[in-house]
Design an enzyme around this catalytic site. Structure first.
Site, PDB file in Angstrom:
ATOM      1  N   ASN A 210       0.842  -1.198   0.000  1.00 31.34           N
ATOM      2  CA  ASN A 210       0.000   0.000   0.000  1.00 31.34           C
ATOM      3  C   ASN A 210       0.875   1.245   0.000  1.00 31.34           C
ATOM      4  O   ASN A 210       2.104   1.149   0.024  1.00 31.34           O
ATOM      5  CB  ASN A 210      -0.955  -0.022   1.198  1.00 31.34           C
ATOM      6  CG  ASN A 210      -0.196  -0.070   2.508  1.00 31.34           C
ATOM      7  OD1 ASN A 210       0.514   0.852   2.860  1.00 31.34           O
ATOM      8  ND2 ASN A 210      -0.318  -1.186   3.216  1.00 31.34           N
ATOM      9  N   ASP A 279      -4.487  -6.544   5.378  1.00 24.75           N
ATOM     10  CA  ASP A 279      -5.450  -7.403   6.066  1.00 24.75           C
ATOM     11  C   ASP A 279      -5.327  -8.858   5.605  1.00 24.75           C
ATOM     12  O   ASP A 279      -5.723  -9.765   6.317  1.00 24.75           O
ATOM     13  CB  ASP A 279      -6.875  -6.894   5.804  1.00 24.75           C
ATOM     14  CG  ASP A 279      -7.127  -5.559   6.503  1.00 24.75           C
ATOM     15  OD1 ASP A 279      -6.598  -5.380   7.621  1.00 24.75           O
ATOM     16  OD2 ASP A 279      -7.814  -4.687   5.933  1.00 24.75           O
ATOM     17  N   LYS A 289       9.131 -16.952 -10.072  1.00 21.80           N
ATOM     18  CA  LYS A 289       8.425 -15.864 -10.748  1.00 21.80           C
ATOM     19  C   LYS A 289       7.325 -16.434 -11.652  1.00 21.80           C
ATOM     20  O   LYS A 289       7.589 -17.341 -12.448  1.00 21.80           O
ATOM     21  CB  LYS A 289       9.440 -15.066 -11.581  1.00 21.80           C
ATOM     22  CG  LYS A 289       8.875 -13.804 -12.138  1.00 21.80           C
ATOM     23  CD  LYS A 289       9.955 -12.975 -12.815  1.00 21.80           C
ATOM     24  CE  LYS A 289       9.313 -11.875 -13.616  1.00 21.80           C
ATOM     25  NZ  LYS A 289       9.742 -11.820 -14.995  1.00 21.80           N
ATOM     26  N   PRO A 305      -2.989 -11.892  10.884  1.00 22.09           N
ATOM     27  CA  PRO A 305      -3.343 -11.624  12.291  1.00 22.09           C
ATOM     28  C   PRO A 305      -3.561 -10.128  12.475  1.00 22.09           C
ATOM     29  O   PRO A 305      -2.881  -9.315  11.824  1.00 22.09           O
ATOM     30  CB  PRO A 305      -2.099 -12.088  13.070  1.00 22.09           C
ATOM     31  CG  PRO A 305      -1.009 -12.211  12.064  1.00 22.09           C
ATOM     32  CD  PRO A 305      -1.627 -12.403  10.719  1.00 22.09           C
ATOM     33  N   ASP A 306      -4.503  -9.740  13.323  1.00 26.09           N
ATOM     34  CA  ASP A 306      -4.685  -8.323  13.649  1.00 26.09           C
ATOM     35  C   ASP A 306      -3.770  -8.029  14.844  1.00 26.09           C
ATOM     36  O   ASP A 306      -4.091  -8.355  15.992  1.00 26.09           O
ATOM     37  CB  ASP A 306      -6.145  -8.028  13.993  1.00 26.09           C
ATOM     38  CG  ASP A 306      -6.381  -6.531  14.160  1.00 26.09           C
ATOM     39  OD1 ASP A 306      -5.475  -5.830  14.673  1.00 26.09           O
ATOM     40  OD2 ASP A 306      -7.472  -6.055  13.770  1.00 26.09           O
ATOM     41  N   ILE A 307      -2.618  -7.439  14.540  1.00 22.21           N
ATOM     42  CA  ILE A 307      -1.573  -7.270  15.556  1.00 22.21           C
ATOM     43  C   ILE A 307      -2.090  -6.427  16.727  1.00 22.21           C
ATOM     44  O   ILE A 307      -1.964  -6.805  17.890  1.00 22.21           O
ATOM     45  CB  ILE A 307      -0.321  -6.605  14.928  1.00 22.21           C
ATOM     46  CG1 ILE A 307       0.155  -7.434  13.726  1.00 22.21           C
ATOM     47  CG2 ILE A 307       0.791  -6.469  15.960  1.00 22.21           C
ATOM     48  CD1 ILE A 307       1.198  -6.756  12.867  1.00 22.21           C
ATOM     49  N   PHE A 323      -4.116   3.499  14.840  1.00 26.00           N
ATOM     50  CA  PHE A 323      -4.262   4.531  13.816  1.00 26.00           C
ATOM     51  C   PHE A 323      -5.338   4.079  12.836  1.00 26.00           C
ATOM     52  O   PHE A 323      -5.444   2.889  12.543  1.00 26.00           O
ATOM     53  CB  PHE A 323      -2.951   4.731  13.051  1.00 26.00           C
ATOM     54  CG  PHE A 323      -2.126   5.858  13.592  1.00 26.00           C
ATOM     55  CD1 PHE A 323      -1.462   5.727  14.800  1.00 26.00           C
ATOM     56  CD2 PHE A 323      -2.027   7.060  12.897  1.00 26.00           C
ATOM     57  CE1 PHE A 323      -0.706   6.768  15.308  1.00 26.00           C
ATOM     58  CE2 PHE A 323      -1.274   8.110  13.400  1.00 26.00           C
ATOM     59  CZ  PHE A 323      -0.610   7.963  14.609  1.00 26.00           C
ATOM     60  N   LYS A 337     -13.883   1.407  15.231  1.00 26.62           N
ATOM     61  CA  LYS A 337     -12.594   0.706  15.246  1.00 26.62           C
ATOM     62  C   LYS A 337     -12.026   0.670  16.655  1.00 26.62           C
ATOM     63  O   LYS A 337     -11.504  -0.338  17.118  1.00 26.62           O
ATOM     64  CB  LYS A 337     -11.619   1.448  14.318  1.00 26.62           C
ATOM     65  CG  LYS A 337     -10.755   0.514  13.508  1.00 26.62           C
ATOM     66  CD  LYS A 337     -10.073   1.244  12.373  1.00 26.62           C
ATOM     67  CE  LYS A 337     -10.724   0.903  11.049  1.00 26.62           C
ATOM     68  NZ  LYS A 337      -9.992   1.445   9.911  1.00 26.62           N
ATOM     69  N   LYS A 341     -11.510  -2.942  18.518  1.00 28.00           N
ATOM     70  CA  LYS A 341     -10.149  -3.393  18.896  1.00 28.00           C
ATOM     71  C   LYS A 341      -9.921  -3.257  20.397  1.00 28.00           C
ATOM     72  O   LYS A 341      -8.853  -3.609  20.893  1.00 28.00           O
ATOM     73  CB  LYS A 341      -9.106  -2.592  18.127  1.00 28.00           C
ATOM     74  CG  LYS A 341      -9.279  -2.721  16.611  1.00 28.00           C
ATOM     75  CD  LYS A 341      -7.986  -2.710  15.863  1.00 28.00           C
ATOM     76  CE  LYS A 341      -8.288  -2.730  14.372  1.00 28.00           C
ATOM     77  NZ  LYS A 341      -7.202  -3.281  13.590  1.00 28.00           N
TER      78      LYS A 341
END
Ligand code: CTP
Length: 396
Positions: A210, A279, A289, A305-307, A323, A337, A341
């Site tokens: 990203n 995600d 390749k 995993p959602d750290i 964030f 959010k 969380k």
């Protein structure tokens, strides 16, 4: 510019060409409100006139050990008594050698030996003088004695050579001293944070990533160090330089980031997830390749995993900060959010205002509502965030 009103600095100059830059440094300190007392060695006065520094500091400049202007003839003690710190810039190889051995044969070296305040030195010398094992030994000794060495820098030198040994620029020295003189609301705290994007391989050369630049996370790491914290930064792929004083570990994928965070989290008082973590990862990534001739690849995604959520759910969880970069419905999504969380503080921004830019603005969501950190450089905003975290941190 950081406000240094009420701060008292003793600025020492020794005999190097870089002494001319210390005139600018003196001006920066005075402009920020500091009270600057200048002391020069005899050889420094060959490079720049004491009158220049007197005019800039607005105070008499001292260079003679036997100066009769101090009533009790104790200039070597008196001049540093009311100071917050001493900075010697430029510091020659000779002066560093003197400091390393406790010599005191002129006013400045005597002041340094008789001091009760922190001492900072900014080496400035020819590349070979800096690299000489004797200078390196002396520099190591100064560090071991608790003296702070700022720089030197690499680049073109007055002698025409290029290499290590240039004095740091006045602005950089100013920043170091402003940090040293600043408040330390996170002293003794350990901060763990993630920054940058992650990269999820599709094959050996391609992947999903990203547009996160890592700038915000690196600024938060720097602001945490400034606030006196011990900082560990887990960084996704970015070419950014590590802020001074930050311990950095580089990772590529979200799962690597997760492993690195879990390895350090037990020691952390604060965890800040600034990274833009993917995600999903590619479950069927190819170890060679992919060829176009083999047809359109089918990419199978699995959840990462959602750290942040995992850290927040730990039995002895550190104070967790998340964030959120949203493109719309900022308030609604950010609050959801924070709740999902289960974190006490969430910093939200509009993605198009933040990604890759040098400025940012944040809205902090917490139990008492919202706090706005208005648009400013990412470092300024990061400092605001760290102040907010320090104020909210439970005593642990
Ligand atoms: N985060 C994390 N691990 C993940 C995903 C996100 O630690 N696997 C952290 C980020 O560092 C950030 C916050 O969680 O602090 C972002 O929350 P998230 O819900 O993942 O944000 P988005 O990915 O933007 O969510 P969505 O795509 O649903 O908007």
């Amino acid at each position: 510019m950081t406000d240094l009103t009420g701060k008292k600095i003793l600025l020492g100059l020794t005999g190097g060409v870089a002494a001319y830059k210390s005139a600018e440094l003196c001006r920066l300190f005075v402009k920020a409100g500091a009270d600057v007392q200048v002391v020069m060695t005899e050889s420094a006065t060959r490079f720049i006139a004491p009158m220049t520094l007197q005019a800039l500091s607005g105070k008499p400049v001292f260079h003679d050990m036997w100066d009769a202007r101090i009533a009790n003839h104790m200039a070597h003690i008196e001049l540093s008594r009311d100071r917050d710190l001493i900075l010697v810039a430029p510091a020659t190889a000779d002066f560093m050698a003197k400091l390393a051995h406790g010599l005191a044969d002129d006013l400045l070296s005597t002041l340094c030996l008789a001091r009760e305040v922190p001492l900072y030195v900014a080496p400035a010398m020819n590349r070979q003088m800096w690299e000489n094992p004797a200078t390196q030994r002396n520099a190591a000794q100064l560090s071991a004695d608790g003296i702070h060495i700022l720089g030197p820098d690499e680049g073109e030198q007055a002698c025409g050579e290029t290499g290590m040994g240039r004095m740091l620029e006045p602005e950089a020295l100013f920043d170091h001293i402003a940090i040293a003189l600043g408040d330390k609301p996170l002293a003794g705290k350990r901060v763990l944070l993630t920054a940058g994007p992650t990269f999820e391989p599709i094959d050996t050369v391609r992947g999903i990533t990203n547009l996160s630049s890592g700038k915000m996370g690196f600024a938060v790491a720097q602001a945490a160090v400034e606030a006196g914290a011990q900082v560990t930064l887990i960084a996704g792929p970015t070419a950014l330089a590590t802020p001074t004083g930050v311990r950095r570990e580089n990772v590529m994928t979200a799962r690597e980031m997760h492993r690195a965070v879990m390895a350090h989290v037990a020691e952390a008082d604060v965890f800040i997830g600034v990274a833009a973590v993917a995600d999903y990862y590619v479950a069927n990534a190819s170890d060679r390749k992919l060829k176009k001739s083999n047809g359109k690849p089918r990419i199978e995604l699995e959840e990462n995993p959602d750290i942040l959520a995992e850290v927040a759910a730990l039995p002895n969880a550190p104070y967790c900060v998340g964030f959120a970069a949203e493109t719309e419905n900022l308030h609604e999504y950010a609050q959801a959010k924070r709740a999902s969380k289960k974190i006490p503080l969430l910093a939200a921004n509009l993605a198009h205002n933040a990604f890759g830019r040098d400025e940012n603005e944040l809205i902090l969501f917490h139990d008492e509502g919202e706090t706005r950190l208005p648009r400013a450089s990412k470092l300024e905003v990061a400092r605001g965030l760290i102040r907010e975290i320090a104020a909210r941190l439970p005593n642990r």
